[in-house]
Scaffold this active site. Structure first.
Site, PDB file in Angstrom:
ATOM      1  N   LYS A   1     -44.762 -15.070 -45.195  1.00 15.58           N
ATOM      2  CA  LYS A   1     -44.450 -16.478 -45.771  1.00 15.58           C
ATOM      3  C   LYS A   1     -43.160 -16.002 -46.775  1.00 15.58           C
ATOM      4  CE  LYS A   1     -45.720 -19.657 -45.484  1.00 15.58           C
ATOM      5  NZ  LYS A   1     -45.323 -20.823 -44.523  1.00 15.58           N
TER       6      LYS A   1
ATOM      7  N   ARG B   1     -52.639 -13.105 -43.794  1.00 17.64           N
ATOM      8  CA  ARG B   1     -51.898 -12.440 -42.686  1.00 17.64           C
ATOM      9  C   ARG B   1     -51.131 -11.424 -42.854  1.00 17.64           C
ATOM     10  NH1 ARG B   1     -48.782 -17.775 -40.429  1.00 17.64           N
ATOM     11  NH2 ARG B   1     -49.061 -18.258 -42.792  1.00 17.64           N
TER      12      ARG B   1
ATOM     13  N   ASP C   1     -44.383 -27.547 -44.634  1.00 10.52           N
ATOM     14  CA  ASP C   1     -43.464 -26.404 -44.816  1.00 10.52           C
ATOM     15  C   ASP C   1     -42.296 -26.874 -44.898  1.00 10.52           C
ATOM     16  OD1 ASP C   1     -43.596 -26.872 -42.219  1.00 10.52           O
ATOM     17  OD2 ASP C   1     -43.930 -24.540 -41.862  1.00 10.52           O
TER      18      ASP C   1
ATOM     19  N   TYR D   1     -40.790 -15.786 -42.471  1.00  9.53           N
ATOM     20  CA  TYR D   1     -40.574 -17.405 -42.399  1.00  9.53           C
ATOM     21  C   TYR D   1     -39.948 -17.902 -43.915  1.00  9.53           C
ATOM     22  CZ  TYR D   1     -43.584 -17.806 -38.406  1.00  9.53           C
ATOM     23  OH  TYR D   1     -44.196 -17.761 -37.058  1.00  9.53           O
TER      24      TYR D   1
ATOM     25  N   GLU E   1     -38.214 -19.150 -38.407  1.00 12.53           N
ATOM     26  CA  GLU E   1     -38.365 -20.414 -37.884  1.00 12.53           C
ATOM     27  C   GLU E   1     -36.902 -20.938 -37.322  1.00 12.53           C
ATOM     28  OE1 GLU E   1     -38.734 -19.712 -41.098  1.00 12.53           O
ATOM     29  OE2 GLU E   1     -37.351 -21.051 -42.193  1.00 12.53           O
TER      30      GLU E   1
ATOM     31  N   ASN F   1     -49.655 -23.269 -45.311  1.00 21.62           N
ATOM     32  CA  ASN F   1     -49.816 -21.959 -44.423  1.00 21.62           C
ATOM     33  C   ASN F   1     -51.160 -21.917 -43.666  1.00 21.62           C
ATOM     34  OD1 ASN F   1     -51.358 -21.505 -46.846  1.00 21.62           O
ATOM     35  ND2 ASN F   1     -51.147 -19.365 -46.982  1.00 21.62           N
TER      36      ASN F   1
ATOM     37  N   HIS G   1     -38.166 -21.339 -44.409  1.00 19.72           N
ATOM     38  CA  HIS G   1     -38.169 -22.723 -44.600  1.00 19.72           C
ATOM     39  C   HIS G   1     -37.694 -23.253 -45.931  1.00 19.72           C
ATOM     40  CE1 HIS G   1     -41.324 -23.149 -41.495  1.00 19.72           C
ATOM     41  NE2 HIS G   1     -42.029 -22.011 -42.049  1.00 19.72           N
TER      42      HIS G   1
HETATM   43  N1  LIG Z   1     -48.278 -26.263 -42.337  1.00 22.05           N
HETATM   44  C1  LIG Z   1     -48.233 -24.808 -41.750  1.00 22.05           C
HETATM   45  O1  LIG Z   1     -48.976 -24.048 -41.974  1.00 22.05           O
HETATM   46  C2  LIG Z   1     -47.508 -24.928 -40.174  1.00 22.05           C
HETATM   47  C3  LIG Z   1     -47.688 -23.905 -39.420  1.00 22.05           C
HETATM   48  C4  LIG Z   1     -46.674 -23.831 -38.367  1.00 22.05           C
HETATM   49  C5  LIG Z   1     -45.509 -24.670 -38.175  1.00 22.05           C
HETATM   50  N2  LIG Z   1     -45.535 -25.713 -38.956  1.00 22.05           N
HETATM   51  C6  LIG Z   1     -44.634 -26.835 -38.870  1.00 22.05           C
HETATM   52  O2  LIG Z   1     -44.877 -27.694 -38.081  1.00 22.05           O
HETATM   53  C7  LIG Z   1     -43.583 -28.589 -37.654  1.00 22.05           C
HETATM   54  C8  LIG Z   1     -43.568 -28.762 -36.076  1.00 22.05           C
HETATM   55  O3  LIG Z   1     -43.122 -27.674 -35.437  1.00 22.05           O
HETATM   56  P1  LIG Z   1     -43.027 -27.338 -34.144  1.00 22.05           P
HETATM   57  O4  LIG Z   1     -42.727 -25.870 -33.841  1.00 22.05           O
HETATM   58  O5  LIG Z   1     -44.095 -28.163 -33.272  1.00 22.05           O
HETATM   59  O6  LIG Z   1     -41.651 -27.996 -33.815  1.00 22.05           O
HETATM   60  P2  LIG Z   1     -41.101 -28.462 -32.416  1.00 22.05           P
HETATM   61  O7  LIG Z   1     -39.546 -28.590 -32.491  1.00 22.05           O
HETATM   62  O8  LIG Z   1     -41.862 -27.960 -31.417  1.00 22.05           O
HETATM   63  O9  LIG Z   1     -41.293 -30.042 -32.396  1.00 22.05           O
HETATM   64  C9  LIG Z   1     -41.136 -31.099 -33.021  1.00 22.05           C
HETATM   65  C10 LIG Z   1     -40.934 -32.348 -32.301  1.00 22.05           C
HETATM   66  O10 LIG Z   1     -40.681 -33.436 -33.342  1.00 22.05           O
HETATM   67  C11 LIG Z   1     -40.007 -34.461 -32.955  1.00 22.05           C
HETATM   68  N3  LIG Z   1     -39.094 -35.065 -33.851  1.00 22.05           N
HETATM   69  C12 LIG Z   1     -38.098 -34.914 -34.510  1.00 22.05           C
HETATM   70  N4  LIG Z   1     -37.783 -36.110 -35.387  1.00 22.05           N
HETATM   71  C13 LIG Z   1     -38.815 -37.052 -35.050  1.00 22.05           C
HETATM   72  C14 LIG Z   1     -38.788 -38.354 -35.454  1.00 22.05           C
HETATM   73  N5  LIG Z   1     -38.092 -38.740 -36.386  1.00 22.05           N
HETATM   74  N6  LIG Z   1     -39.885 -38.908 -35.035  1.00 22.05           N
HETATM   75  C15 LIG Z   1     -40.883 -38.634 -33.920  1.00 22.05           C
HETATM   76  N7  LIG Z   1     -40.638 -37.311 -33.485  1.00 22.05           N
HETATM   77  C16 LIG Z   1     -39.561 -36.609 -34.318  1.00 22.05           C
HETATM   78  C17 LIG Z   1     -38.939 -33.570 -31.948  1.00 22.05           C
HETATM   79  O11 LIG Z   1     -38.336 -34.392 -30.819  1.00 22.05           O
HETATM   80  C18 LIG Z   1     -39.951 -32.669 -31.354  1.00 22.05           C
HETATM   81  O12 LIG Z   1     -40.608 -33.005 -30.224  1.00 22.05           O
HETATM   82  C19 LIG Z   1     -42.440 -27.725 -38.342  1.00 22.05           C
HETATM   83  O13 LIG Z   1     -42.116 -28.226 -39.446  1.00 22.05           O
HETATM   84  C20 LIG Z   1     -43.178 -26.211 -38.406  1.00 22.05           C
HETATM   85  O14 LIG Z   1     -42.428 -25.507 -39.844  1.00 22.05           O
HETATM   86  C21 LIG Z   1     -46.352 -25.786 -40.118  1.00 22.05           C
END
Ligand SMILES: NC(=O)c1ccc[n+]([C@@H]2O[C@H](COP(=O)([O-])OP(=O)(O)OC[C@H]3O[C@@H](n4cnc5c(N)ncnc54)[C@H](O)[C@@H]3O)[C@@H](O)[C@H]2O)c1
Length: 378
Positions: free
Chosen positions: A87, A28, A282, A106, A130, A312, A108
């Site tokens: 990133k 990206r 992340d 981002y 974020e 990522n 994190h």
């Molecule tokens: N790996 C990657 O490339 C990548 C890319 C984008 C986002 N992400 C990550 O994905 C994750 C989720 O992001 P999102 O935008 O969906 O967040 P979000 O806030 O929309 O959703 C998170 C959900 O988790 C729930 N939650 C929190 N604690 C909990 C628990 N103990 N048990 C059950 N549910 C629980 C919350 O109620 C919420 O509904 C983040 O860590 C984000 O950084 C990773």
């Protein structure tokens, strides 16, 4: 010609640097040529590192065509006041940062306390995509990448369940006469909902676990019986794990390290060849056995369970992700450039929630608490 802040004429208003992303397998770039055009037409100078857009399908000529300058990485960091990235900065990028810079990307930091301290030492102002919120408190700059990561998680999980993918040779949707895979999604936010939608679309039987009752109600209405919803708790997760073929971790506590919902001893209760996809990696990961992986080597195995922990994920579909990212970030980048970072953040407390590091300190409350607890000996 541009009119500078305060009415003074000084040619370009702000120098904005766009370096090439150097994280492994990251394709990206922080802004599309269309986004760069919005900045240059308002009188800002956009300095794009040569080749930065190539992985997303944008040659240097596309940036030059909108009056951006294509140059070296040294020039980008030396001349930029505002640095737009995708990133978190790697060590060689941190070394280039100083008090002259506002970094918008981002970060994190809860997952990487050492990076948080290193950024504080640079004196740069660091705004994390974020933790920026909109008027309703939604994480508006995380959401587009979570949408993409969630969709990819279902695809990656489906591949990992196949024999060549390391799994036990399951077809996610099954066939008539043979049941589909059981998919368990932990966290029904943006990423979890996207993962559930795609997994259900591919024919899987999907269960979403969340700890927010209002969110569970929304999910139940949205999926109208096509997906099961379960209130989150240790016991509930322990009961669901033995029958899950694929578990997708998508929980988030904004700014904080991800809660560890699946511990190593739980893996023993799962069938060999089951798959864990940790989208929350992340933020440190929501499975105890997760460790960051790359697109080149996305999976590894612990106790017979396949783990996919790419930090990522959207980097794999850069042509889509770069556009989605620019759609979300451009308005904020324009405000930083037009008003100057201080005024832009003062003007909008929700935008200011994105400020993680300033004046040599970690200034975001939850991030600061996460970094402190990670660095405090147990
Ligand atoms: N790996 C990657 O490339 C990548 C890319 C984008 C986002 N992400 C990550 O994905 C994750 C989720 O992001 P999102 O935008 O969906 O967040 P979000 O806030 O929309 O959703 C998170 C959900 O988790 C729930 N939650 C929190 N604690 C909990 C628990 N103990 N048990 C059950 N549910 C629980 C919350 O109620 C919420 O509904 C983040 O860590 C984000 O950084 C990773």
């Amino acid at each position: 010609m541009a009119i500078a802040r305060g009415g003074l004429h000084r040619g370009w208003l702000m120098n904005i640097g766009i370096p090439t992303e150097i994280k492994p397998d990251e394709r990206r770039v922080a802004i599309t040529p269309a986004g760069a055009r919005e900045l240059t037409r308002r009188g800002h100078r956009v300095l794009v590192q040569r080749g930065a857009g190539t992985g997303s399908g944008y040659p240097d000529s596309a940036y030059r065509a909108v009056d951006a300058e294509c140059t070296t990485v040294d020039e980008v960091f030396e001349r930029a006041e505002l640095v737009l990235k995708v990133k978190e900065p790697l060590r060689e990028e941190v070394e280039r940062l100083s008090e002259q810079h506002t970094l918008f990307t981002y970060l994190h930091l809860a997952a990487d306390p050492r990076l948080a301290l290193a950024l504080a030492e640079t004196g740069a102002r660091c705004i994390a995509y974020e933790t920026v919120e909109d008027a309703k408190g939604r994480l508006v700059l995380l959401a587009p990448m979570s949408e993409i990561a969630g969709r990819l998680a279902a695809q990656a999980g489906a591949t990992a369940m196949t024999g060549p993918g390391g799994g036990r040779g399951l077809l996610i949707g099954g066939v008539p006469g043979v049941p589909p895979a059981e998919v368990l999604v932990l966290g029904g936010g943006v990423a979890g909902t996207a993962a559930a939608t795609v997994a259900a679309g591919m024919g899987a039987r999907v269960t979403i676990v969340d700890r927010s009752i209002p969110r569970l109600i929304e999910l139940a209405e949205r999926f109208a019986g096509r997906v099961r919803t379960v209130y989150s708790g240790e016991l509930a997760i322990e009961e669901l794990l033995p029958t899950a073929d694929l578990v997708i971790g998508a929980v988030l506590v904004p700014g904080a390290r991800a809660p560890r919902l699946v511990r190593r001893e739980h893996l023993g209760a799962m069938r060999p060849g089951s798959v864990l996809v940790d989208i929350s990696i992340d933020q440190g990961g929501c499975f105890e056995t997760s460790r960051p992986t790359t697109h080149s080597e996305p999976t590894y195995e612990v106790d017979g369970v396949v783990h996919y922990c790419v930090t990522n994920m959207p980097g794999a579909v850069a042509a889509t992700s770069t556009r989605a990212l620019t759609n979300a970030t451009l308005d904020y980048a324009l405000r930083l450039a037009d008003l100057g970072p201080e005024a832009a953040l003062d003007d909008d407390p929700r935008f200011a929630r994105g400020l993680n590091v300033a004046d040599g300190r970690i200034v975001h409350d939850t991030v600061a608490a996460a970094v402190e607890s990670a660095l405090t000996p147990a």
